[in-house]
Design a protein around this motif. Sequence first.
Motif, PDB file in Angstrom:
ATOM      1  N   GLU A   1       0.832  -1.217   0.000  1.00  0.00           N
ATOM      2  CA  GLU A   1       0.000   0.000   0.000  1.00  0.00           C
ATOM      3  C   GLU A   1       0.858   1.256   0.000  1.00  0.00           C
ATOM      4  OE1 GLU A   1      -3.647  -1.762   2.604  1.00  0.00           O
ATOM      5  OE2 GLU A   1      -2.725   0.113   3.297  1.00  0.00           O
ATOM      6  N   ILE A   2       1.844   1.269   0.904  1.00  0.00           N
ATOM      7  CA  ILE A   2       2.720   2.437   1.010  1.00  0.00           C
ATOM      8  C   ILE A   2       3.474   2.633  -0.299  1.00  0.00           C
ATOM      9  CG2 ILE A   2       4.755   3.357   2.169  1.00  0.00           C
ATOM     10  CD1 ILE A   2       3.781   1.887   4.701  1.00  0.00           C
ATOM     11  N   SER A   3       3.970   1.523  -0.856  1.00  0.00           N
ATOM     12  CA  SER A   3       4.732   1.597  -2.103  1.00  0.00           C
ATOM     13  C   SER A   3       3.887   2.206  -3.207  1.00  0.00           C
ATOM     14  CB  SER A   3       5.192   0.199  -2.523  1.00  0.00           C
ATOM     15  OG  SER A   3       5.844  -0.436  -1.464  1.00  0.00           O
TER      16      SER A   3
ATOM     17  N   VAL B   1      13.800   0.236   0.914  1.00  0.00           N
ATOM     18  CA  VAL B   1      13.364  -0.465   2.119  1.00  0.00           C
ATOM     19  C   VAL B   1      13.467   0.472   3.323  1.00  0.00           C
ATOM     20  CG1 VAL B   1      13.833  -2.374   3.687  1.00  0.00           C
ATOM     21  CG2 VAL B   1      14.032  -2.717   1.229  1.00  0.00           C
ATOM     22  N   GLU B   2      14.570   1.214   3.408  1.00  0.00           N
ATOM     23  CA  GLU B   2      14.750   2.140   4.526  1.00  0.00           C
ATOM     24  C   GLU B   2      13.631   3.177   4.567  1.00  0.00           C
ATOM     25  OE1 GLU B   2      16.541   2.288   7.042  1.00  0.00           O
ATOM     26  OE2 GLU B   2      18.576   1.593   6.749  1.00  0.00           O
ATOM     27  N   ILE B   3      13.301   3.712   3.392  1.00  0.00           N
ATOM     28  CA  ILE B   3      12.284   4.762   3.353  1.00  0.00           C
ATOM     29  C   ILE B   3      10.917   4.182   3.730  1.00  0.00           C
ATOM     30  CG2 ILE B   3      11.096   6.429   1.879  1.00  0.00           C
ATOM     31  CD1 ILE B   3      13.741   6.682   0.319  1.00  0.00           C
ATOM     32  N   VAL B   4      10.611   3.016   3.168  1.00  0.00           N
ATOM     33  CA  VAL B   4       9.325   2.383   3.497  1.00  0.00           C
ATOM     34  C   VAL B   4       9.276   2.081   4.998  1.00  0.00           C
ATOM     35  CG1 VAL B   4       7.843   0.399   3.107  1.00  0.00           C
ATOM     36  CG2 VAL B   4       9.038   1.428   1.189  1.00  0.00           C
ATOM     37  N   LYS B   5      10.421   1.704   5.537  1.00  0.00           N
ATOM     38  CA  LYS B   5      10.489   1.377   6.960  1.00  0.00           C
ATOM     39  C   LYS B   5      10.004   2.556   7.817  1.00  0.00           C
ATOM     40  CE  LYS B   5      14.441   0.436   9.632  1.00  0.00           C
ATOM     41  NZ  LYS B   5      15.787  -0.165   9.631  1.00  0.00           N
ATOM     42  N   VAL B   6      10.471   3.754   7.511  1.00  0.00           N
ATOM     43  CA  VAL B   6      10.046   4.888   8.331  1.00  0.00           C
ATOM     44  C   VAL B   6       8.600   5.280   8.032  1.00  0.00           C
ATOM     45  CG1 VAL B   6      12.288   5.869   8.846  1.00  0.00           C
ATOM     46  CG2 VAL B   6      11.148   6.551   6.803  1.00  0.00           C
ATOM     47  N   LEU B   7       8.200   5.128   6.772  1.00  0.00           N
ATOM     48  CA  LEU B   7       6.812   5.465   6.454  1.00  0.00           C
ATOM     49  C   LEU B   7       5.845   4.495   7.121  1.00  0.00           C
ATOM     50  CD1 LEU B   7       7.140   6.353   2.681  1.00  0.00           C
ATOM     51  CD2 LEU B   7       6.776   7.923   4.591  1.00  0.00           C
ATOM     52  N   TYR B   8       6.260   3.232   7.185  1.00  0.00           N
ATOM     53  CA  TYR B   8       5.437   2.191   7.819  1.00  0.00           C
ATOM     54  C   TYR B   8       5.153   2.567   9.266  1.00  0.00           C
ATOM     55  CZ  TYR B   8       3.895  -2.549   8.990  1.00  0.00           C
ATOM     56  OH  TYR B   8       3.168  -3.629   9.391  1.00  0.00           O
ATOM     57  N   ARG B   9       6.129   3.197   9.878  1.00  0.00           N
ATOM     58  CA  ARG B   9       5.954   3.619  11.268  1.00  0.00           C
ATOM     59  C   ARG B   9       5.138   4.901  11.378  1.00  0.00           C
ATOM     60  NH1 ARG B   9      10.763   0.687  13.674  1.00  0.00           N
ATOM     61  NH2 ARG B   9      10.923  -0.603  11.852  1.00  0.00           N
ATOM     62  N   GLY B  10       4.674   5.382  10.253  1.00  0.00           N
ATOM     63  CA  GLY B  10       3.852   6.586  10.257  1.00  0.00           C
ATOM     64  C   GLY B  10       4.635   7.860  10.503  1.00  0.00           C
ATOM     65  N   ALA B  11       5.890   7.900  10.051  1.00  0.00           N
ATOM     66  CA  ALA B  11       6.708   9.082  10.291  1.00  0.00           C
ATOM     67  C   ALA B  11       6.149  10.298   9.560  1.00  0.00           C
ATOM     68  CB  ALA B  11       8.140   8.813   9.840  1.00  0.00           C
ATOM     69  N   ASP B  12       6.156  11.451  10.241  1.00  0.00           N
ATOM     70  CA  ASP B  12       5.762  12.707   9.616  1.00  0.00           C
ATOM     71  C   ASP B  12       6.965  13.579   9.336  1.00  0.00           C
ATOM     72  OD1 ASP B  12       3.090  12.202   9.465  1.00  0.00           O
ATOM     73  OD2 ASP B  12       2.666  12.943  11.484  1.00  0.00           O
ATOM     74  N   ILE B  13       8.067  13.234   9.993  1.00  0.00           N
ATOM     75  CA  ILE B  13       9.303  13.990   9.811  1.00  0.00           C
ATOM     76  C   ILE B  13      10.356  13.012   9.316  1.00  0.00           C
ATOM     77  CG2 ILE B  13      11.064  15.361  10.968  1.00  0.00           C
ATOM     78  CD1 ILE B  13       8.638  15.732  13.136  1.00  0.00           C
ATOM     79  N   LEU B  14      10.789  13.194   8.079  1.00  0.00           N
ATOM     80  CA  LEU B  14      11.761  12.266   7.506  1.00  0.00           C
ATOM     81  C   LEU B  14      13.117  12.934   7.368  1.00  0.00           C
ATOM     82  CD1 LEU B  14       8.923  11.215   5.923  1.00  0.00           C
ATOM     83  CD2 LEU B  14      10.662   9.653   5.071  1.00  0.00           C
ATOM     84  N   ILE B  15      14.144  12.210   7.803  1.00  0.00           N
ATOM     85  CA  ILE B  15      15.496  12.727   7.674  1.00  0.00           C
ATOM     86  C   ILE B  15      16.270  11.779   6.769  1.00  0.00           C
ATOM     87  CG2 ILE B  15      17.566  13.396   8.930  1.00  0.00           C
ATOM     88  CD1 ILE B  15      15.720  13.439  11.466  1.00  0.00           C
ATOM     89  N   LEU B  16      16.868  12.320   5.710  1.00  0.00           N
ATOM     90  CA  LEU B  16      17.654  11.473   4.811  1.00  0.00           C
ATOM     91  C   LEU B  16      19.094  11.956   4.815  1.00  0.00           C
ATOM     92  CD1 LEU B  16      14.675  12.100   3.128  1.00  0.00           C
ATOM     93  CD2 LEU B  16      15.594  10.085   1.986  1.00  0.00           C
ATOM     94  N   ASP B  17      20.006  11.072   5.207  1.00  0.00           N
ATOM     95  CA  ASP B  17      21.416  11.438   5.294  1.00  0.00           C
ATOM     96  C   ASP B  17      22.119  11.037   4.001  1.00  0.00           C
ATOM     97  OD1 ASP B  17      23.919  12.110   6.042  1.00  0.00           O
ATOM     98  OD2 ASP B  17      24.052  10.759   7.769  1.00  0.00           O
ATOM     99  N   GLU B  18      22.481  12.007   3.201  1.00  0.00           N
ATOM    100  CA  GLU B  18      23.148  11.808   1.911  1.00  0.00           C
ATOM    101  C   GLU B  18      22.519  10.673   1.108  1.00  0.00           C
ATOM    102  OE1 GLU B  18      27.383  12.040   1.617  1.00  0.00           O
ATOM    103  OE2 GLU B  18      27.525  13.021   3.556  1.00  0.00           O
ATOM    104  N   PRO B  19      21.244  10.804   0.801  1.00  0.00           N
ATOM    105  CA  PRO B  19      20.564   9.689   0.128  1.00  0.00           C
ATOM    106  C   PRO B  19      21.025   9.470  -1.305  1.00  0.00           C
ATOM    107  CG  PRO B  19      19.127  11.587   0.211  1.00  0.00           C
ATOM    108  CD  PRO B  19      20.347  11.960   0.985  1.00  0.00           C
ATOM    109  N   THR B  20      21.549  10.497  -1.951  1.00  0.00           N
ATOM    110  CA  THR B  20      21.871  10.345  -3.367  1.00  0.00           C
ATOM    111  C   THR B  20      23.299   9.888  -3.597  1.00  0.00           C
ATOM    112  OG1 THR B  20      22.520  12.654  -3.521  1.00  0.00           O
ATOM    113  CG2 THR B  20      20.233  12.138  -4.016  1.00  0.00           C
ATOM    114  N   ALA B  21      24.089   9.782  -2.530  1.00  0.00           N
ATOM    115  CA  ALA B  21      25.511   9.465  -2.686  1.00  0.00           C
ATOM    116  C   ALA B  21      25.725   8.155  -3.424  1.00  0.00           C
ATOM    117  CB  ALA B  21      26.191   9.426  -1.323  1.00  0.00           C
ATOM    118  N   VAL B  22      24.778   7.217  -3.255  1.00  0.00           N
ATOM    119  CA  VAL B  22      24.983   5.893  -3.843  1.00  0.00           C
ATOM    120  C   VAL B  22      24.048   5.630  -5.023  1.00  0.00           C
ATOM    121  CG1 VAL B  22      25.903   4.854  -1.756  1.00  0.00           C
ATOM    122  CG2 VAL B  22      23.447   4.961  -2.074  1.00  0.00           C
TER     123      VAL B  22
END
Lengths: 515, 340
Positions: free
Chosen positions: A122-124, A148-169
């Motif tokens: 559903e989240i995906s 998977v990491e992003i879905v993991k935080v969304l699954y927990r119902g996060a409203d504040i998302l922090i991404l640490d250098e997500p584009t580096a890889v």
Amino acid sequence: MNNVAAVELVNVTKTFGSVVANKNVNMDVRKGEILAILGENGSGKTTLMNMLSGIYHPDEGQIYIDGKEAVISSPKDAFAYKIGMIHQHFKLVDVFTAAENIVLGIDDGKFDPKGISKKVEEISARYGFEIDPTKKIYEMAVSEKQTVEIVKVLYRGADILILDEPTAVLTPQETRKLFAVLRQMREDGKAVIIITHKLHEVLSISDRVAILRKGEHIATVNTAETDETELTELMVGQKVALNIERDEPQGSVDRLTVSHVNCVSREGVKLLDDVSFTAKSGEILGIAGIAGSGQRELLEAIAGLQHLDGGEITYVNPKNGEVVNLRDKNPKQIKELGVRLSFVPEDRLGMGLVGNMDITDNMMLRSYRRGKSMFLDRKRPKNLADEIIKSLQVVTPGTSTPVRRLSGGNVQKVLVGREISSAPSVLMVAYPVRGLDINSSYTIYNLLNTQKRNGVAVIFVGEDLDVLMELCDRIMVIGSGRITGTVDGRSCTKEEIGYLMTKTEKAENEEGGKG
Amino acid sequence: MFEFLSQFIQRSILQGTALLFGSTGEIITEKSGNLNLGIPGIMYMGGICGVIGGFFYQNAAGRSINPVLAILIPLLASLLGSLAASLIYSFLTITLKANQNVTGLALTTFGVGFGNFFGGSLIKLVDSDVPSIALTKIAKVYKTTLPFAEKLADSENIFGKILYWFCQTFLSYGFMVYLAVIIALVAAMVLKKTRVGLHLRAVGENPATADAAGINVTAYKYFATCIGGMIAGLGGLYYVIDYANGVWSNNGFGDRGWLAIALVIFAVWKPNLAILGSYLFGGLYILFNYIDGASMQVIPLLKMLPYVVTIIVLIVVSMRKKKENQPPASLGLSYFREER
């Protein structure tokens, strides 16, 4: 965009021993906006965000969430405040499936794998991800793991998302996909914080930019009202000359000839496909390409670390003009001939340095065979370590600090510095400035130029096309293990290289379509 | 032939049960990332503490033994003893982050000494002629078999004979043999199918990830190490009270603790496989009794067989390189949270 602050930091300070990681930081993030956090290496971006996600606890200062003071003393608390962080080094369990990783740590009654998979899908669907909940993490590519990491935080119902250098890889295409997802989240009213080094990404994705320098919050500016020059100035505190010097190659002769090299992986995938080129002394040969196109395999083949399934690699010894076939030699003999490899892998520490050993001992990894005494000579490696610390401005309490305790950029300086110090005749560097700040990057460029002037054949594998175009004499483009073209560094255009990089990718897509 | 096979299987199971307790306990412990090499010592302590409890109860009760107390007192004493030993290990390796190998080996040395010291003291206390103490009455309670098993086996026809054989082979044990199997099966279920198991495995694979996911790493490590230690300790109790008929003699337990640790590798960290593995190991361990003319020189070689099998399993598992069959990724490492 509205103006409600989702998170507000007031006078937050964090120290590690005598090192001040963050000092009196005041900033805020609003709901429905993307805030970029920009700063050099070691400017305290990650530490600051780790305090929001409960990994660290601030020594001083307050954190307000939705206007109320929050005490976040564990990651669990952070989830309770609906804060989710996607770390630079993924926090995933390799032998678990995506779904198992996603529900890790959640306590919501019955353990029901099917229900979990359904919710994940559903989240995906909502944000446009592609994810197979039953796939094991160790079978996944980097971008999938990030999903998977992003879905993991969304699954927990996060409203504040922090991404640490997500584009580096990520590849440019994957980055575009990610940004689309982030914009979707912004529309959803979530607060998104993204840490990055890349200025053009900051400008394209964020609404506001917060700049950190040496642990302090310098300014927060509206992205629409700023430009690259201003951001760079705020970030480094002084204007950095953008020109990389480049001399004309002097007295170039062929040094290393690679002809028709093939390499097939265990799974039968062609890693290197009929690769041929020549590296000349006194010039820098750049290798451009999308990450994972065979750069690593190529360098390892030359260094004798990769099994070849065909082809020759010949080397002209500058001392006596002798022509040597490197395929008959083992890695140690190749090294002694003066062919040196300095590879900075994605995790920065994985290859070349031993994390638990100090800087001096890491220097000795290359020289321990020298000397006639049965005891080790520690004096010369120590001098070398001191020299590297001084000339490359490595930030460390001393030569006896374990490398593991240095920050990423400093680890790289030690690694590259050591390889250069051995006076090689062929120097291969891969991603030497990966994750480095601008000043340190220039130090590395200058080092490479010095090597070039000394008649060394330098092979430079890089990611940033602008750097490749300013630094290298020739640029060879590799795509899916094939050399797709070689261009002159002085006259080529960015589009030209970009076209060569994507050329094979298209062919591959077509093949994939058929299969 | 039937008779012989039945007897061999029976003895293998009897021999293997102590190993099964030990390896189930060690698997649970290792799944949390703690390589507890103190298991042999903990099993010794579980054994001697049970003996001490049983000894005092038997002396106090005199002639009238209450079967419930006869079971409960040694059992609780044993659990308490191995819990204490596990807490020592947990405190040192989890809270103080001491090296796990060193701590474990020290604990084994300590446990063996502890067992022999108190065993020796008890022997002195009863002023026995032989260097051992016997808790025959308690052993008898522990070895009570299922009542219907013998009744079933009474008939004379062929069906009855097969039934007799079946009962002899699989139903002629004291309750601890079944307890070991049940614990192993429950452990396998918990590890594989429940949230607690998932979290525990995450702690052993990647504690930083588990921590970031909000799992209390320290609590899980303590919990798994102590539960695991207590289960292993039951192996020591089983050995003395049931297998050895309640006779404690110093160093009697031998190297079974190490065998239990080898069994963990053999079972590729799966308690359900450990059930079969422990009986196989038990059989191999006593094989020398069944080989005619096995001389004194050959017996130690035969007793080596379980270890040889373990090495072969290690080789096969390493060659297949299947990620799921590898040890927990952070096995043997202490977890520091604020490390950069």
